[in-house]
Design an enzyme around this catalytic site. Structure first.
Site, short mmCIF file in Angstrom:
data_model
loop_
_atom_site.label_atom_id
_atom_site.label_comp_id
_atom_site.label_asym_id
_atom_site.label_seq_id
_atom_site.Cartn_x
_atom_site.Cartn_y
_atom_site.Cartn_z
N ALA A 62 -73.29 3.49 26.26
CA ALA A 62 -73.43 2.10 26.66
C ALA A 62 -72.82 1.23 25.56
O ALA A 62 -72.76 1.64 24.40
CB ALA A 62 -74.91 1.78 26.83
N GLY A 101 -74.81 7.06 27.34
CA GLY A 101 -74.61 6.69 28.74
C GLY A 101 -73.41 7.40 29.35
O GLY A 101 -73.37 7.65 30.56
N GLU A 104 -74.69 10.59 30.43
CA GLU A 104 -75.61 10.37 31.57
C GLU A 104 -74.82 10.14 32.86
O GLU A 104 -75.21 10.61 33.93
CB GLU A 104 -76.52 9.16 31.28
CG GLU A 104 -77.49 9.49 30.15
CD GLU A 104 -78.37 8.32 29.80
OE1 GLU A 104 -77.84 7.33 29.26
OE2 GLU A 104 -79.57 8.38 30.08
N GLU A 124 -78.64 8.67 21.45
CA GLU A 124 -79.39 7.41 21.46
C GLU A 124 -80.47 7.35 20.40
O GLU A 124 -80.73 6.30 19.81
CB GLU A 124 -80.03 7.19 22.84
CG GLU A 124 -79.06 6.77 23.94
CD GLU A 124 -78.41 7.94 24.66
OE1 GLU A 124 -78.42 9.06 24.11
OE2 GLU A 124 -77.87 7.73 25.76
N1 3HC Z 1 -70.86 0.44 21.83
C1 3HC Z 1 -70.08 -0.53 21.29
N2 3HC Z 1 -69.11 -0.28 20.38
C2 3HC Z 1 -68.94 1.00 20.01
C3 3HC Z 1 -69.71 2.05 20.52
C4 3HC Z 1 -70.71 1.73 21.48
N3 3HC Z 1 -71.49 2.66 22.05
N4 3HC Z 1 -69.31 3.21 19.96
C5 3HC Z 1 -68.31 2.89 19.12
N5 3HC Z 1 -68.10 1.56 19.15
C6 3HC Z 1 -67.07 0.80 18.41
C7 3HC Z 1 -67.28 0.89 16.90
O1 3HC Z 1 -68.18 -0.11 16.47
C8 3HC Z 1 -65.87 0.68 16.39
O2 3HC Z 1 -65.64 -0.71 16.46
P1 3HC Z 1 -64.65 -1.41 15.40
O3 3HC Z 1 -63.32 -0.76 15.57
O4 3HC Z 1 -64.70 -2.83 15.82
O5 3HC Z 1 -65.25 -1.13 14.07
C9 3HC Z 1 -65.01 1.35 17.45
O6 3HC Z 1 -65.82 1.46 18.62
C10 3HC Z 1 -64.54 2.74 17.06
O7 3HC Z 1 -65.67 3.50 16.66
P2 3HC Z 1 -65.63 4.45 15.38
O8 3HC Z 1 -64.99 3.75 14.24
O9 3HC Z 1 -67.02 4.96 15.20
O10 3HC Z 1 -64.65 5.58 15.90
P3 3HC Z 1 -64.72 7.13 15.65
O11 3HC Z 1 -63.56 7.71 16.36
O12 3HC Z 1 -64.94 7.44 14.20
O13 3HC Z 1 -66.06 7.62 16.40
C11 3HC Z 1 -67.61 7.79 18.23
C12 3HC Z 1 -66.16 7.49 17.78
C13 3HC Z 1 -67.98 9.23 17.91
C14 3HC Z 1 -67.70 7.54 19.69
C15 3HC Z 1 -68.59 6.88 17.45
O14 3HC Z 1 -68.14 5.54 17.55
C16 3HC Z 1 -70.00 6.90 17.96
O15 3HC Z 1 -70.75 7.79 17.61
N6 3HC Z 1 -70.38 5.90 18.76
C17 3HC Z 1 -71.73 5.69 19.20
C18 3HC Z 1 -72.11 6.63 20.29
C19 3HC Z 1 -73.50 6.31 20.75
O16 3HC Z 1 -74.43 6.16 19.99
N7 3HC Z 1 -73.68 6.22 22.08
C20 3HC Z 1 -74.93 5.92 22.65
C21 3HC Z 1 -75.03 4.46 22.90
S1 3HC Z 1 -76.60 3.95 23.49
C22 3HC Z 1 -76.59 4.36 25.14
O17 3HC Z 1 -75.66 4.93 25.63
C23 3HC Z 1 -77.82 3.93 25.89
C24 3HC Z 1 -77.91 4.54 27.26
O18 3HC Z 1 -78.64 5.73 27.22
C25 3HC Z 1 -78.57 3.61 28.21
#
Ligand code: 3HC
Ligand code: NAI
Length: 695
Positions: A62, A101, A104, A124
């Site tokens: 998400a 997400g 999911e 998450e």
């Molecule tokens: N939402 C918004 N922005 C995100 C994001 C997300 N889920 N994941 C990454 N970004 C953004 C980062 O902030 C970064 O922004 P910037 O360039 O402005 O700094 C850009 O995307 C690139 O991210 P990374 O620098 O981290 O890129 P990498 O290639 O090193 O890593 C990744 C990619 C492995 C996908 C890493 O970004 C990551 O682990 N992201 C988070 C994944 C996550 O936690 N997902 C769960 C979200 S909560 C959810 O899904 C709730 C649901 O269950 C309802």
């Protein structure tokens, strides 16, 4: 292109998502996906669909940035429900990462296939959340409760290869040509064409039942995570949600998941963890070195094969970079090489790497006692004794033997890097790289820009540290830089609290319960009280509150240097237990309090935590005033990654925001009134932050 588009290929609808950089699921994507499913249902020309993403990855979760805004429908659980309800089977086609997400959505699809090398996970929990779009209900129905617990509660992703083995995905596209994404697309079309359409409804995970696990499994996990992540809510909520999957019908399980998700989403803990997630990424971007071109660093040398030198050497070798390790004499070198060998043996024993990998890494580290061996090195990191003259001598040698464009770094904890740079002919290439112990494990590095350090040198080491997987925070020169300077204020408050009547065990317990990895006095005993003692001897007496360290000093002078000498604040012998106050130390504290005219009183846990935290926050404010740290978020990274500060509290600055900045300002002003303004003079940064209600 719109963020979600449909292309028809014969009887297959290709749903393409395009939201760079990581295809985070924004409200536009959510509504785009629901519309796409509706269109496919209505289109008689297609009988199946594939869901694929453009760019470097499948959906990585998400869009976290939307969590702080008013939620816009459709919500993600509605999207996953719509996909799963489709009468035409949808195949998720995964490359890069399928996270949160994103996974999911894939679980709501009827089939999942992935490109070799992709990663799938539900991280998450690391953001203080739980999978809130059916992940906690569908995954146990697909893989069983135990496998779901392992993925969801740890938050760690699995490889596509492992996912195929476990049944999380149904097909794996091997990397065969130079254009794997084109191969994956062809593989996906072919996979979809061969589906048996009569199976579609059986593929809906919501219709499967989840088997209840052995009695006690959930309680075992609860207990494990109560210990492993003290005071953190999200892992416990994940376990509750998975338990609902195996004890309730799907609809009720989903309702329970939603309820738990919403309770976490606005919580202080989740905000703190999200704050750190973005802070880490901002630290990589806002390094203050402009667009300076980084120079490649292909080989490094470390000077000093002690605690830090060996750990730093391993950090580089682990990233495949050859290291020359230089010592003053062959015996010290042999001891250092032995330490490296035994650390690698322990890594193999813990199953963290194979024997072969460990061997390869170890062979990348070559020992020497000869500076002539450093002629071709790109980056040298000095980690010898913490004495200015010794370090200056080393830098004179380095300047003489290293090539003109080599970068020379020091791992000093406190010393003035400008004075070290001054003995070289290349101060623009001298900087600080302050690693934390054990350097091969700890992710934090403070990168210190001295007065004359060039942007190119900074940019080159920052890029290199990224390759090592480190979290880098840039800092300016001052005594102790960001972390150790603040730590000294924290220790000062601990010393004063003891004089005023708090027992060592009471202080350690209060801060441990607050969430610190260890209490400050247990840390002091572990690191050795003599280190601070020697450091203070080299300091001008006006630079620190001498009264606060009288107990520490008296202990060192009576040969109680901490764990290494069998006693410090606590005793470390067979008859004593951890954090048990030693009557001798309590007596010593009383004597010093009397000598200093301090009247002892009873002090509660709240006051201990508050004063120690306020000491950190106020010093941090001065660090911002002086431009030593670039942002409050950088300071939080230093504390959470280097000093065992609880990540679910987000660091001292996030804690101040959570307590209320105006309230923190008021409390510091009150301490200035009661304790004197010398150490409690509120920083300008705090005053400004209190005004605008943000750092
Ligand atoms: N939402 C918004 N922005 C995100 C994001 C997300 N889920 N994941 C990454 N970004 C953004 C980062 O902030 C970064 O922004 P910037 O360039 O402005 O700094 C850009 O995307 C690139 O991210 P990374 O620098 O981290 O890129 P990498 O290639 O090193 O890593 C990744 C990619 C492995 C996908 C890493 O970004 C990551 O682990 N992201 C988070 C994944 C996550 O936690 N997902 C769960 C979200 S909560 C959810 O899904 C709730 C649901 O269950 C309802
Ligand atoms: P250490 O005492 O374990 O190791 C120092 C090593 O340097 C010894 O092996 C010694 O033989 C060698 N050495 C001394 N003079 C030398 C010279 N002229 N040339 C080559 N080698 C020489 O010390 P430690 O703990 O590794 O600390 C090193 C530096 O790292 C210090 O500046 C310290 O302040 C800093 N530091 C230490 C941390 C820690 O937790 N130990 C954390 C962060 C920084």
């Amino acid at each position: 292109m719109a963020v979600v588009e449909i292309e028809i290929r014969a009887n297959v609808a290709v749903i393409q998502v395009d939201n760079p950089p990581v295809n985070a699921i924004s409200s536009q994507i959510r509504s785009g996906l629901v519309e796409a499913i509706e269109q496919i249902e209505d289109n008689n020309a297609v009988d199946r669909a594939i869901l694929i993403c453009r760019g470097r990855t499948f959906m990585a979760g998400a869009d976290v940035r939307e969590f702080s805004q008013q939620p816009q429908p459709p919500h993600l659980p509605e999207v996953t429900a719509a996909i799963e309800a489709s009468h035409k089977p949808v195949t998720a086609v995964i490359h890069g990462q399928s996270l949160g997400g994103g996974l999911e959505i894939a679980l709501a699809c009827h089939y999942r296939i992935a490109l070799a090398g992709s990663r799938l996970g539900l991280p998450e929990v690391k953001l203080g959340l739980l999978p809130g779009a059916g992940g906690t209900q569908r995954l146990p129905r697909l893989l069983g409760a135990e496998a779901a617990l392992s993925m969801i509660v740890s938050g760690d992703p699995v490889s596509a290869e492992k996912a195929l083995e476990s049944g999380l995905i149904d097909g794996l596209c091997q990397l065969s040509t130079e254009n794997p994404l084109a191969d994956l697309f062809e593989y996906a079309l072919d996979f979809a064409q061969h589906l048996d359409l009569s199976e579609t409804s059986h593929r809906r995970l919501s219709l499967r039942s989840a088997t209840a696990p052995n009695a006690g499994l959930y309680d075992q996990w609860r207990e494990r995570y109560t210990k492993r992540q003290r005071g953190v809510d999200a892992p416990q909520a994940c376990i509750d949600a998975i338990e609902a999957a195996t004890s309730l019908p799907f609809d009720q399980g989903i309702a329970r998941e939603r309820e738990l998700f919403l309770s976490l989403r606005g919580s202080d803990q989740s905000q703190a963890l999200q704050h750190l997630f973005f802070a880490e990424r901002r630290a990589l971007r806002n390094t203050g070195v402009g667009t300076a071109q980084a120079r490649p660093i292909n080989c490094v040398a470390i000077i000093g094969a002690g605690t830090m030198g060996t750990g730093i050497a391993m950090s580089f070798a682990n990233a495949g970079i050859p290291v020359t390790l230089l010592e003053i004499d062959p015996q010290a070198l042999a001891r250092g090489m032995d330490r490296i060998a035994s650390q690698y043996a322990a890594t193999v024993k813990r199953g963290k790497c194979s024997q072969d990998e460990a061997e390869q890494r170890r062979e990348l580290i070559q020992g020497t006692t000869d500076y002539a061996q450093l002629a071709r090195i790109d980056l040298v990191i000095e980690a010898v004794f913490e004495k200015l003259e010794v370090k200056q001598q080393v830098f004179e040698q380095l300047d003489r033997h290293c090539k003109p464009d080599a970068i020379l770094a020091t791992n000093t904890s406190y010393l003035d890097i400008n004075q070290i740079a001054a003995v070289t002919s290349r101060p623009q290439q001298v900087l600080g790289l302050h690693f934390f112990s054990p350097a091969n494990i700890m992710k934090l590095v403070e990168v210190i820009k001295a007065d004359r350090t060039s942007d190119v040198a900074m940019s080159s080491v920052l890029q290199q540290l990224k390759r090592l997987g480190k979290v880098s925070v840039t800092a300016g020169v001052c005594h102790g830089f960001i972390g150790n300077r603040m730590y000294q204020s924290y220790q000062r408050e601990v010393g004063l609290l003891m004089l005023e009547g708090a027992k060592p065990s009471q202080i350690d317990n209060a801060l441990y319960q607050f969430g610190m990895a260890m209490g400050p006095l247990a840390v002091a005993d572990l690191s050795g009280l003599d280190i601070g003692y020697l450091m203070r001897r080299s300091l001008d007496e006006s630079k620190y509150e001498q009264r606060a360290f009288l107990i520490h000093d008296r202990l060192v002078e009576s040969d109680r240097k901490g764990r290494k000498s069998g006693a410090g604040f606590y005793r470390y012998d067979a008859s004593s237990t951890a954090n048990q106050d030693d009557p001798e130390v309590l007596e010593l504290i009383k004597t010093i309090a009397t000598e200093q005219g301090v009247e002892q009183r009873s002090i509660d846990t709240e006051e201990i935590v508050q004063r120690c935290m306020l000491a950190l926050i106020n010093e941090a404010g001065h660090i911002l005033d002086e431009g030593i740290a670039a942002s409050a978020a950088d300071i939080d990274l230093v504390y959470c990654h280097g000093y065992g500060f609880p990540k679910h509290r987000g660091g001292p600055m996030q804690l101040a925001s959570c307590w209320g900045l105006a309230q923190v300002e008021k409390q510091i002003d009150e301490l200035a009134r009661t304790q004197g303004p010398r150490w409690w003079n509120a920083s300008k940064s705090l005053r400004d932050a209190a005004q605008k209600n943000s750092w």
